[in-house]
Scaffold this active site. Sequence first.
Site, PDB file in Angstrom:
ATOM      1  N   THR A 164      -2.370  34.272 -28.330  1.00  0.00           N
ATOM      2  CA  THR A 164      -2.168  33.078 -29.157  1.00  0.00           C
ATOM      3  C   THR A 164      -2.574  33.364 -30.603  1.00  0.00           C
ATOM      4  O   THR A 164      -3.441  34.193 -30.842  1.00  0.00           O
ATOM      5  CB  THR A 164      -3.059  31.965 -28.572  1.00  0.00           C
ATOM      6  OG1 THR A 164      -2.528  31.616 -27.317  1.00  0.00           O
ATOM      7  CG2 THR A 164      -3.166  30.752 -29.453  1.00  0.00           C
ATOM      8  N   GLY A 194      -1.088  24.325 -22.200  1.00  0.00           N
ATOM      9  CA  GLY A 194      -2.435  24.901 -22.294  1.00  0.00           C
ATOM     10  C   GLY A 194      -3.322  24.132 -23.255  1.00  0.00           C
ATOM     11  O   GLY A 194      -3.077  22.959 -23.570  1.00  0.00           O
ATOM     12  N   ASP A 195      -4.348  24.804 -23.717  1.00  0.00           N
ATOM     13  CA  ASP A 195      -5.325  24.165 -24.609  1.00  0.00           C
ATOM     14  C   ASP A 195      -4.844  24.091 -26.058  1.00  0.00           C
ATOM     15  O   ASP A 195      -5.316  23.254 -26.825  1.00  0.00           O
ATOM     16  CB  ASP A 195      -6.652  24.936 -24.573  1.00  0.00           C
ATOM     17  CG  ASP A 195      -6.473  26.385 -25.043  1.00  0.00           C
ATOM     18  OD1 ASP A 195      -5.479  27.030 -24.628  1.00  0.00           O
ATOM     19  OD2 ASP A 195      -7.305  26.863 -25.827  1.00  0.00           O
ATOM     20  N   THR A 215      -8.413  30.887 -28.277  1.00  0.00           N
ATOM     21  CA  THR A 215      -7.426  31.634 -27.501  1.00  0.00           C
ATOM     22  C   THR A 215      -8.046  32.005 -26.168  1.00  0.00           C
ATOM     23  O   THR A 215      -9.257  32.168 -26.073  1.00  0.00           O
ATOM     24  CB  THR A 215      -6.952  32.899 -28.245  1.00  0.00           C
ATOM     25  OG1 THR A 215      -5.993  33.582 -27.427  1.00  0.00           O
ATOM     26  CG2 THR A 215      -8.099  33.854 -28.545  1.00  0.00           C
TER      27      THR A 215
HETATM   28  N1  ASP Z   1      -4.795  29.575 -24.815  1.00  0.00           N
HETATM   29  C1  ASP Z   1      -3.408  29.852 -24.576  1.00  0.00           C
HETATM   30  C2  ASP Z   1      -2.954  28.984 -23.422  1.00  0.00           C
HETATM   31  O1  ASP Z   1      -3.687  28.819 -22.471  1.00  0.00           O
HETATM   32  C3  ASP Z   1      -3.107  31.269 -24.244  1.00  0.00           C
HETATM   33  C4  ASP Z   1      -3.689  32.295 -25.179  1.00  0.00           C
HETATM   34  O2  ASP Z   1      -4.627  32.016 -25.914  1.00  0.00           O
HETATM   35  O3  ASP Z   1      -3.205  33.422 -25.195  1.00  0.00           O
HETATM   36  O4  ASP Z   1      -1.835  28.545 -23.462  1.00  0.00           O
END
Ligand code: ASP
Length: 296
Positions: A164, A194-195, A215
């Site tokens: 991310t 996601g978050d 991330t």
């Molecule tokens: N946090 C992101 C999600 O869960 C993924 C990532 O940070 O690579 O969608």
Amino acid sequence: MAGALTPEQEKAYLDKLSEALQTGYTILTNGGSSIDAVEASVRILEDSPLFNAGKGSVFNCEGKNEMDASIMNGKNLKAGAIAAVHTIRNPVSCARAVMEKSSHVLLAGDGAEKFARESGIEIVPPSYFYDEERYQHWIATKDLEGASWAGDTYITNPEKKLGTVGAVALDSAGNLAAATSTGGINNKKFGRVGDSPIIGAGTYADNKTCAVSCTGEGEYFIRQSTAYDISALMEYKGFSVSQAATEAIKKVAQLGGEGGLIAIDNQGTISVPFNTSSMFRGWIDSKGEKFTGIFR
Ligand code: ASP
């Protein structure tokens, strides 16, 4: 997080991080706002196939790219976000449009795409996000044991790739801002959010405390309200940004999650904790001193 990289790949990542930093820095040193800086920096990373956001987004379990993004202004606590979109070239700019041109915080799916079209946000065909390497990675990993969900956790899969993108900034007027953009997690379930577009989980900014972009395995960050947790630890417990950020990552790890974050407080102090073996990261200070790094 990064897997094994050749020296050429490593250089390409560091150069792109450097370009994103320089772009934000130029805006800030010209008196621009932190919200402009974080949006511009994230757009550079979204346009690069190197990172898991925009152009370089990973594929979900149906072989589609499904993106999430958010942005928050620490000056007035305004925020905007979009989730599960397929045709928006720069999701962070659409998140900003949600913040500035709607009375809502989060728009998802078809509604977000319709809003983007109505707001003059650049739309591209889903094929724009096709990247051969990412696609082959999905093909090679989608049927691996552990490439799918188990209850509320991911079974650890060494081929799981994160990446991310996010930016946090403090401008000369003392305003903080944060932005995050992602393709999510390789082989994620259709419709999974996601978050990254969840204010308080993957993104948060408050001039009283800090700006944060996270991330990692988003489910853990959602369950811990990680980005807001850092701000709350600073506001209510008097933690420094680095104490608060370290504590928040520790709590993610205690649940079994992996990831990291970038945080900056209202004095310009930076904290970048992560519990993974690597995290693409960089910062630039008011004198233009720059750092970029990948590994511990
Ligand atoms: N946090 C992101 C999600 O869960 C993924 C990532 O940070 O690579 O969608």
